[in-house]
Design a protein around this motif. Structure first.
Motif, short mmCIF file in Angstrom:
data_model
loop_
_atom_site.label_atom_id
_atom_site.label_comp_id
_atom_site.label_asym_id
_atom_site.label_seq_id
_atom_site.Cartn_x
_atom_site.Cartn_y
_atom_site.Cartn_z
N MET A 1 0.85 -1.17 0.00
CA MET A 1 0.00 0.00 0.00
C MET A 1 0.90 1.24 0.00
SD MET A 1 -3.28 0.81 2.44
CE MET A 1 -3.81 -0.83 2.66
N ASP A 2 0.55 2.18 -0.85
CA ASP A 2 1.38 3.38 -0.92
C ASP A 2 0.94 4.40 0.12
OD1 ASP A 2 -0.90 4.54 -1.95
OD2 ASP A 2 -0.06 5.04 -3.90
N ILE A 3 1.73 5.41 0.29
CA ILE A 3 1.52 6.43 1.33
C ILE A 3 0.24 7.22 1.11
CG2 ILE A 3 2.87 8.24 0.24
CD1 ILE A 3 3.11 7.40 3.89
N LYS A 4 -0.15 7.45 -0.14
CA LYS A 4 -1.38 8.19 -0.42
C LYS A 4 -2.61 7.43 0.06
CE LYS A 4 0.22 10.97 -4.27
NZ LYS A 4 -0.02 11.37 -5.66
N LYS A 5 -2.63 6.11 -0.15
CA LYS A 5 -3.76 5.31 0.31
C LYS A 5 -3.82 5.30 1.84
CE LYS A 5 -4.44 2.20 -3.56
NZ LYS A 5 -4.48 0.81 -3.99
N ILE A 6 -2.70 5.18 2.46
CA ILE A 6 -2.64 5.19 3.93
C ILE A 6 -3.14 6.53 4.45
CG2 ILE A 6 -1.08 5.13 5.93
CD1 ILE A 6 0.60 3.09 4.36
N PHE A 7 -2.72 7.62 3.84
CA PHE A 7 -3.15 8.95 4.24
C PHE A 7 -4.66 9.11 4.06
CE2 PHE A 7 -3.68 13.56 3.51
CZ PHE A 7 -3.20 14.01 4.73
N LYS A 8 -5.22 8.64 2.95
CA LYS A 8 -6.66 8.73 2.71
C LYS A 8 -7.43 7.93 3.76
CE LYS A 8 -6.61 9.52 -2.27
NZ LYS A 8 -6.97 8.97 -3.58
N ILE A 9 -6.97 6.73 4.07
CA ILE A 9 -7.62 5.90 5.08
C ILE A 9 -7.57 6.60 6.44
CG2 ILE A 9 -7.43 3.73 6.37
CD1 ILE A 9 -6.58 2.42 3.68
N LEU A 10 -6.44 7.19 6.74
CA LEU A 10 -6.28 7.90 8.01
C LEU A 10 -7.24 9.09 8.09
CD1 LEU A 10 -4.76 8.07 10.66
CD2 LEU A 10 -3.05 9.47 9.52
N ILE A 11 -7.36 9.84 7.02
CA ILE A 11 -8.28 10.99 6.98
C ILE A 11 -9.72 10.51 7.17
CG2 ILE A 11 -9.27 12.79 5.48
CD1 ILE A 11 -6.57 13.55 6.60
N ILE A 12 -10.10 9.44 6.50
CA ILE A 12 -11.46 8.89 6.62
C ILE A 12 -11.72 8.46 8.07
CG2 ILE A 12 -12.95 6.94 5.97
CD1 ILE A 12 -11.68 7.22 3.12
N VAL B 1 -10.29 9.58 10.83
CA VAL B 1 -10.38 10.78 11.67
C VAL B 1 -11.74 11.44 11.49
CG1 VAL B 1 -9.47 13.11 12.00
CG2 VAL B 1 -7.90 11.17 11.84
N LEU B 2 -12.21 11.56 10.26
CA LEU B 2 -13.52 12.16 10.00
C LEU B 2 -14.65 11.31 10.60
CD1 LEU B 2 -13.06 13.44 6.33
CD2 LEU B 2 -13.19 14.81 8.44
N LEU B 3 -14.52 10.00 10.47
CA LEU B 3 -15.53 9.10 11.05
C LEU B 3 -15.55 9.24 12.57
CD1 LEU B 3 -17.61 6.85 10.65
CD2 LEU B 3 -15.72 5.22 10.79
N PHE B 4 -14.38 9.30 13.20
CA PHE B 4 -14.29 9.48 14.64
C PHE B 4 -14.93 10.81 15.06
CE2 PHE B 4 -12.08 10.97 18.48
CZ PHE B 4 -12.38 9.92 19.34
N ALA B 5 -14.67 11.86 14.31
CA ALA B 5 -15.25 13.17 14.61
C ALA B 5 -16.77 13.13 14.42
CB ALA B 5 -14.64 14.25 13.71
N PHE B 6 -17.24 12.46 13.39
CA PHE B 6 -18.67 12.39 13.12
C PHE B 6 -19.41 11.65 14.25
CE2 PHE B 6 -22.29 10.00 11.41
CZ PHE B 6 -23.11 11.05 11.07
N ILE B 7 -18.87 10.53 14.72
CA ILE B 7 -19.58 9.77 15.74
C ILE B 7 -19.68 10.52 17.08
CG2 ILE B 7 -19.06 7.55 14.67
CD1 ILE B 7 -17.06 7.02 16.94
N GLN B 8 -18.88 11.55 17.25
CA GLN B 8 -18.99 12.35 18.48
C GLN B 8 -20.30 13.14 18.51
OE1 GLN B 8 -16.70 11.56 20.75
NE2 GLN B 8 -15.88 10.33 19.06
N LEU B 9 -20.92 13.31 17.35
CA LEU B 9 -22.17 14.06 17.26
C LEU B 9 -23.39 13.23 17.64
CD1 LEU B 9 -21.48 15.91 13.89
CD2 LEU B 9 -21.16 16.78 16.21
N ILE B 10 -23.24 11.92 17.70
CA ILE B 10 -24.36 11.06 18.07
C ILE B 10 -24.61 11.24 19.57
CG2 ILE B 10 -25.15 8.66 18.23
CD1 ILE B 10 -23.36 8.13 15.72
N PRO B 11 -25.82 11.60 19.97
CA PRO B 11 -26.08 11.98 21.36
C PRO B 11 -26.11 10.83 22.36
CG PRO B 11 -28.09 12.16 20.08
CD PRO B 11 -26.98 11.83 19.11
N TYR B 12 -26.27 9.58 21.93
CA TYR B 12 -26.36 8.48 22.88
C TYR B 12 -25.07 8.38 23.71
CZ TYR B 12 -26.98 3.89 24.94
OH TYR B 12 -27.09 2.85 25.83
N GLY B 13 -25.23 8.22 25.00
CA GLY B 13 -24.08 8.09 25.89
C GLY B 13 -23.56 9.41 26.41
#
Length: 148
Positions: free
Chosen positions: A1-12, A14-26
């Motif tokens: 896997m090249d560095i660009k794919k790793i970077f894209k996965i990492l960005i996704i 991070v964004l997913l982690f940030a998005f789930i913080q908006l879910i009010p449960y818990g």
């Protein structure tokens, strides 16, 4: 896997982690009022109960900092909800599921506290002498149901 794919996965991720913080449960960390408690056999049994079991089985939950971060917040909220549903000493007599008579056997059999609770809550770990004292106090307070 090249560095660009790793970077894209990492960005996704991070964004997913940030998005789930908006879910009010818990996120609701208010404790309901204490309605009634059992008649404890001693202040020591009551103190051990709150030290070992109180975060999930009472309305005196201490919410740790990580209980505000998803997905840990979801797991903690679910555990507290389930614990209060099955045994809640702060609403004693209100809920037919208050199975106090099972607490001693569950503690004796190692079912409670759950294995995953102890690493984050070292204060809940009992010495063998404390465990025996606690079991006796629970039996004296609640009785004992030896059937599974």
């Amino acid at each position: 896997m090249d560095i660009k794919k790793i970077f894209k996965i990492l960005i996704i991720l991070v964004l997913l982690f940030a998005f789930i913080q908006l879910i009010p449960y818990g996120k609701n960390h208010t404790n309901p009022p204490i309605v009634a408690e059992p008649k404890w056999d001693s202040p020591r049994t009551q103190g051990l109960f709150y030290r070992v079991c109180g975060n999930c089985h009472s309305n005196k939950t201490t919410w740790p900092w990580y209980s505000r971060i998803a997905p840990a917040s979801w797991l903690i909220q679910s555990d507290v909800n389930e614990g209060r549903e099955n045994l809640n000493v702060s609403e004693w007599g209100r809920n037919s599921k208050n199975k106090g008579n099972e607490t001693a056997s569950e503690l004796r059999d190692g079912e409670m506290p759950p294995f995953f609770y102890l690493p984050a809550h070292p204060e809940a770990k009992l010495t063998p002498a404390e465990k025996e004292e606690f079991i006796k106090g629970l039996i004296s307070t609640f009785g004992e149901n030896k059937q599974k």
